[in-house]
Design a protein around this motif. Structure first.
Motif, PDB file in Angstrom:
ATOM      1  N   ARG A 274       0.799  -1.228   0.000  1.00  0.00           N
ATOM      2  CA  ARG A 274       0.000   0.000   0.000  1.00  0.00           C
ATOM      3  C   ARG A 274       0.828   1.273   0.000  1.00  0.00           C
ATOM      4  NH1 ARG A 274      -3.689  -1.522   4.889  1.00  0.00           N
ATOM      5  NH2 ARG A 274      -1.926  -2.934   5.232  1.00  0.00           N
ATOM      6  N   ALA A 275       1.989   1.278   0.637  1.00  0.00           N
ATOM      7  CA  ALA A 275       2.833   2.476   0.583  1.00  0.00           C
ATOM      8  C   ALA A 275       3.193   2.813  -0.861  1.00  0.00           C
ATOM      9  CB  ALA A 275       4.103   2.267   1.408  1.00  0.00           C
ATOM     10  N   ILE A 276       3.249   1.782  -1.691  1.00  0.00           N
ATOM     11  CA  ILE A 276       3.632   1.970  -3.089  1.00  0.00           C
ATOM     12  C   ILE A 276       2.439   2.364  -3.949  1.00  0.00           C
ATOM     13  CG2 ILE A 276       4.502   0.765  -5.142  1.00  0.00           C
ATOM     14  CD1 ILE A 276       6.199  -0.963  -3.183  1.00  0.00           C
ATOM     15  N   TRP A 277       1.305   1.643  -3.821  1.00  0.00           N
ATOM     16  CA  TRP A 277       0.239   1.822  -4.803  1.00  0.00           C
ATOM     17  C   TRP A 277      -1.083   2.387  -4.275  1.00  0.00           C
ATOM     18  CZ3 TRP A 277      -3.562  -1.033  -2.745  1.00  0.00           C
ATOM     19  CH2 TRP A 277      -3.280  -2.269  -2.158  1.00  0.00           C
ATOM     20  N   LEU A 278      -1.199   2.614  -2.964  1.00  0.00           N
ATOM     21  CA  LEU A 278      -2.501   3.015  -2.423  1.00  0.00           C
ATOM     22  C   LEU A 278      -2.969   4.358  -2.968  1.00  0.00           C
ATOM     23  CD1 LEU A 278      -4.871   2.394  -0.589  1.00  0.00           C
ATOM     24  CD2 LEU A 278      -3.610   3.445   1.314  1.00  0.00           C
ATOM     25  N   ASP A 279      -2.082   5.332  -3.096  1.00  0.00           N
ATOM     26  CA  ASP A 279      -2.493   6.648  -3.589  1.00  0.00           C
ATOM     27  C   ASP A 279      -3.129   6.535  -4.967  1.00  0.00           C
ATOM     28  OD1 ASP A 279      -1.529   7.789  -1.283  1.00  0.00           O
ATOM     29  OD2 ASP A 279       0.366   8.459  -2.165  1.00  0.00           O
ATOM     30  N   ALA A 280      -2.546   5.723  -5.822  1.00  0.00           N
ATOM     31  CA  ALA A 280      -3.110   5.550  -7.162  1.00  0.00           C
ATOM     32  C   ALA A 280      -4.442   4.810  -7.108  1.00  0.00           C
ATOM     33  CB  ALA A 280      -2.124   4.796  -8.048  1.00  0.00           C
ATOM     34  N   PHE A 281      -4.539   3.817  -6.231  1.00  0.00           N
ATOM     35  CA  PHE A 281      -5.762   3.017  -6.126  1.00  0.00           C
ATOM     36  C   PHE A 281      -6.950   3.878  -5.687  1.00  0.00           C
ATOM     37  CE2 PHE A 281      -8.301   0.162  -3.195  1.00  0.00           C
ATOM     38  CZ  PHE A 281      -9.042  -0.434  -4.213  1.00  0.00           C
ATOM     39  N   ARG A 282      -6.700   4.953  -4.974  1.00  0.00           N
ATOM     40  CA  ARG A 282      -7.791   5.818  -4.509  1.00  0.00           C
ATOM     41  C   ARG A 282      -8.557   6.456  -5.660  1.00  0.00           C
ATOM     42  NH1 ARG A 282      -3.976   7.537  -0.056  1.00  0.00           N
ATOM     43  NH2 ARG A 282      -4.773   6.536   1.838  1.00  0.00           N
ATOM     44  N   SER A 283      -8.009   6.398  -6.874  1.00  0.00           N
ATOM     45  CA  SER A 283      -8.706   6.934  -8.044  1.00  0.00           C
ATOM     46  C   SER A 283      -9.791   5.997  -8.564  1.00  0.00           C
ATOM     47  CB  SER A 283      -7.707   7.219  -9.176  1.00  0.00           C
ATOM     48  OG  SER A 283      -6.789   8.213  -8.802  1.00  0.00           O
ATOM     49  N   TYR A 284      -9.854   4.760  -8.053  1.00  0.00           N
ATOM     50  CA  TYR A 284     -10.895   3.822  -8.491  1.00  0.00           C
ATOM     51  C   TYR A 284     -12.266   4.471  -8.315  1.00  0.00           C
ATOM     52  CZ  TYR A 284     -14.057  -0.139  -8.580  1.00  0.00           C
ATOM     53  OH  TYR A 284     -15.098  -0.969  -8.885  1.00  0.00           O
ATOM     54  N   PRO A 285     -13.187   4.337  -9.278  1.00  0.00           N
ATOM     55  CA  PRO A 285     -13.172   3.468 -10.468  1.00  0.00           C
ATOM     56  C   PRO A 285     -12.699   4.152 -11.753  1.00  0.00           C
ATOM     57  CG  PRO A 285     -15.358   4.311 -10.146  1.00  0.00           C
ATOM     58  CD  PRO A 285     -14.517   4.908  -9.045  1.00  0.00           C
ATOM     59  N   ASP A 286     -11.935   5.224 -11.611  1.00  0.00           N
ATOM     60  CA  ASP A 286     -11.379   5.882 -12.795  1.00  0.00           C
ATOM     61  C   ASP A 286     -10.113   5.130 -13.187  1.00  0.00           C
ATOM     62  OD1 ASP A 286     -10.133   7.533 -14.654  1.00  0.00           O
ATOM     63  OD2 ASP A 286     -10.826   9.381 -13.704  1.00  0.00           O
TER      64      ASP A 286
END
Length: 344
Positions: A274-286
């Motif tokens: 999550r430290a690596i990818w969580l910020d990007a995942f917060r854009s879901y469902p875009d």
């Protein structure tokens, strides 16, 4: 204690690490942390296709910067197998994300219809298991957790595959802080972390690599604290074998500071998600924004972590548990075929 790795375990180590013996591993096996936000968006259940698509997107974007990927058999493997790079190490999770909460400890179990043997058969390079633990849980739950870990360790020895063991402390009913999330306890005690590692460091458990949380809360951690460094050094001593750091949902700057302390204490790398990818995942469902975030933020952050790892981490094969000779072959003589045991 000095040990010599068996061929299967040594090869697993070599496939999980880079040429220098450093671990730069990415986890996309998370289930509740990914399923939860997706389910919330859909007002109920998380569609399998969406969870699997997220994991495949993470796999494609992050594996070029990784030495190994940690995948789960529910979503990441069946959906992402065609894009998985076989040149990377393959770590496969075995523990069920669901656990029995008793208030006096959490009881772990394997994923149903899944096993060490299946992970080995499908080409896995290591088995990853997470167990919740702390030294003040009930004797009954503590014994169940010890039996669980010992059983996995024995199976990994039987199939000659590395056992990568993750420990997380958690709240019990007497704690003010209560959460069932896969997040770090803000009120955790260093002794709980350290004594938990000591509890599973004996040879009966068969742990090959520890995946460990920070002995102090990661949120807001500052560099250059001698007392904090002493705790990380004790963490490495307690592990007594190669160990890597997990991120437990820490933010990017905090996790990088955690790694700095860990590397000064002898850690051999990281296995983080999550430290690596969580910020990007917060854009879901875009989906487009998520992909852009992985390229813009996650990959450069991994470059930073990898540079830090190159500069400061300790190669796994130089660990004292191998007498600094972890790459030595167990029996470099004509008797090898006789000394190497069969699966029974």
């Amino acid at each position: 204690m000095t040990i010599t790795l068996t061929p299967g375990k040594q090869l697993g180590f070599r496939r999980m690490s880079d040429a220098a013996g450093l671990f730069k591993m990415t986890a996309v096996d998370q289930r509740p942390p990914i399923k939860g936000p997706i389910a919330e968006h859909h007002g109920g259940e998380a569609p399998w296709e969406d969870v699997a698509r997220v994991k495949t997107m993470l796999l494609e974007a992050l594996q070029p910067s990784s030495t190994a990927m940690l995948l789960d058999p529910h979503f990441a493997i069946p959906h992402g197998w065609e894009v998985f790079d076989p040149r990377k190490g393959l770590i496969v999770t075995l523990e069920d994300s669901l656990f029995v909460e008793t208030g006096q400890g959490r009881r772990s179990a394997e994923i149903d219809d899944w096993s060490v043997g299946k992970i080995k058969r499908m080409g896995g390079d290591a088995v990853k298991v997470l167990a919740w633990y702390r030294p003040d849980i009930s004797e009954e739950i503590a014994q169940a957790q010890h039996d669980f870990v010992k059983r996995i360790g024995q199976a990994c020895a039987r199939f000659d595959i590395p056992f990568l063991f993750e420990l997380l402390v958690h709240p019990i009913e007497s704690d003010a802080e209560q959460t069932s999330d896969y997040t770090e306890m803000a009120t955790k005690h260093s002794d709980h972390v350290l004594k938990s590692v000591e509890a599973f460091a004996g040879p009966d458990y068969g742990v090959d690599v520890f995946k460990l949380e920070s002995p102090v809360p990661a949120k807001g951690i500052t560099p250059g604290d001698d007392a904090v460094q002493a705790l990380f050094s004790e963490l490495g001593r307690a592990a007594g074998r190669p160990w890597v750091m997990l991120s437990a949902g820490a933010d990017k700057p905090d996790f990088k500071t955690v790694l700095d302390y860990a590397y000064a204490a002898g850690a051999s790398g990281y296995l983080a998600g999550r430290a690596i990818w969580l910020d990007a995942f917060r854009s879901y469902p875009d989906w487009e924004a998520m992909g852009e975030g992985l390229v813009r933020d996650s990959v450069p952050y991994m470059d930073e972590l990898n540079l830090l790892t190159d500069e400061k981490a300790t190669p796994w094969h130089r660990h004292d548990v191998y007498g600094g000779q972890g790459l030595a072959f167990c029996d470099p003589t004509e008797t090898f075929r006789r000394s190497y045991g069969d699966i029974s």
